[in-house]
Design an enzyme around this catalytic site. Structure first.
Site, PDB file in Angstrom:
ATOM      1  N   CYS A 104       0.888  -1.128  -0.092  1.00  0.00           N
ATOM      2  CA  CYS A 104       0.295   0.096  -0.076  1.00  0.00           C
ATOM      3  C   CYS A 104       0.859   1.255   0.082  1.00  0.00           C
ATOM      4  O   CYS A 104       1.548   1.617  -1.050  1.00  0.00           O
ATOM      5  CB  CYS A 104      -1.032  -0.082   1.092  1.00  0.00           C
ATOM      6  SG  CYS A 104      -2.512   1.268   0.920  1.00  0.00           S
ATOM      7  N   HIS A 197      -3.578  -5.086   0.111  1.00  0.00           N
ATOM      8  CA  HIS A 197      -3.384  -5.605   1.649  1.00  0.00           C
ATOM      9  C   HIS A 197      -3.408  -7.202   1.706  1.00  0.00           C
ATOM     10  O   HIS A 197      -4.373  -7.664   2.222  1.00  0.00           O
ATOM     11  CB  HIS A 197      -4.023  -4.929   2.754  1.00  0.00           C
ATOM     12  CG  HIS A 197      -3.702  -3.480   2.836  1.00  0.00           C
ATOM     13  ND1 HIS A 197      -2.708  -3.099   3.529  1.00  0.00           N
ATOM     14  CD2 HIS A 197      -4.365  -2.497   2.651  1.00  0.00           C
ATOM     15  CE1 HIS A 197      -2.621  -1.910   3.872  1.00  0.00           C
ATOM     16  NE2 HIS A 197      -3.360  -1.221   3.018  1.00  0.00           N
ATOM     17  N   GLU A 199      -1.887  -8.899   3.768  1.00  0.00           N
ATOM     18  CA  GLU A 199      -1.713  -9.258   5.235  1.00  0.00           C
ATOM     19  C   GLU A 199      -3.271  -9.142   6.097  1.00  0.00           C
ATOM     20  O   GLU A 199      -3.216  -9.459   7.265  1.00  0.00           O
ATOM     21  CB  GLU A 199      -0.453  -8.313   5.753  1.00  0.00           C
ATOM     22  CG  GLU A 199      -0.985  -7.043   6.315  1.00  0.00           C
ATOM     23  CD  GLU A 199      -1.158  -5.921   5.441  1.00  0.00           C
ATOM     24  OE1 GLU A 199      -1.253  -4.831   5.457  1.00  0.00           O
ATOM     25  OE2 GLU A 199      -1.018  -6.332   4.058  1.00  0.00           O
TER      26      GLU A 199
END
Length: 251
Positions: A104, A197, A199
């Protein structure tokens, strides 16, 4: 610092955001979120809160097998001292041939540091689950070849209002979406930027959407539409985690 069982590689998380109360309470901080997503037995992960001016020493850099730059509420094109210092560090890591994964804000600041252009997203905020398409005729990337067969399209969680406008000279765009022209870019096998993202978990993004509404960054109608995408489509987290691990570990 987090050390997983056994003996393995050493990584540094360059943290460009502060832990939210929610993430601290549920996960013990973003470091644990990244380690859960990208870590393997034997790995050692060190945390550097670059947003607060905490950077690895120059003499430490060679000890790391890879670096991950997190997301952030700050603008990657800003000139805050820590952002400028981070750009200098990223250039040095690139010169050293170190593995650097940007997520990001990390994707954007990595692009800026290496000579690309970033700015406000032409199509505004992108929040929720988004379909991403890999480009035709993918460039030769060892980490992708090591990964095996890669689907042409996959779903990823997004939360950004800035984007990469132009990748650095020598970089390849490897994925795009309907809303964002540069969802992923790479430079050889040592630089990888991902706008989304990989994660994130659902609950982390739900909480982030609530905070953005409460801070008047987005309105309630937009937030409602973003939540609907989370309910309608499942991100390919395992695939993306595998991709990131392949990038960080492939030699």
């Amino acid at each position: 610092m987090v050390v997983l069982k056994g003996r393995g590689r050493r990584y540094a998380l360059l943290m460009a955001a502060r832990d939210s109360d929610y993430v601290k309470k549920l996960y013990g901080g973003y470091l644990n979120v990244f380690v859960d997503a990208f870590g393997d037995d034997g790995d050692r992960w060190d945390l550097f809160r670059v947003v607060d001016g905490e950077f690895p020493e120059a003499g430490e850099l060679d000890a790391y097998d890879g670096f991950v730059v997190s997301g952030s509420p700050y603008d990657a094109y800003g000139n805050d001292l820590w952002i400028v210092r981070l750009c200098l560090l990223l250039r040095r890591l690139n010169d050293m041939g170190k593995k650097v994964l940007g997520i990001c804000f990390g994707h954007q600041v990595l692009c800026r540091a290496l000579g690309g252009k970033v700015g406000r997203a032409c199509n505004g905020w992108d929040i929720g689950v988004r379909q991403v398409t890999m480009v035709d005729n993918l460039p030769s990337c060892g980490f992708l070849e090591h990964l095996g067969e890669m689907p042409d399209k996959f779903m990823i969680m997004e939360c950004h209002q800035d984007e990469v406008w132009e990748v650095p000279i020598g970089a390849d765009v490897i994925a795009f979406s309907e809303k964002t022209g540069v969802e992923m870019f790479s430079i050889g096998d040592n630089i990888l930027g991902i706008q989304g993202h990989p994660e994130y978990t659902h609950d982390i993004l739900y909480n982030l959407i609530d905070r953005l509404v409460n801070n008047s960054n987005i309105d309630s109608d937009f937030a409602s539409e973003a939540r609907k995408t989370l309910e309608a489509a499942e991100p390919h987290r395992k695939l993306l985690e595998k991709m990131c691990k392949s990038f960080l570990k492939w030699r």
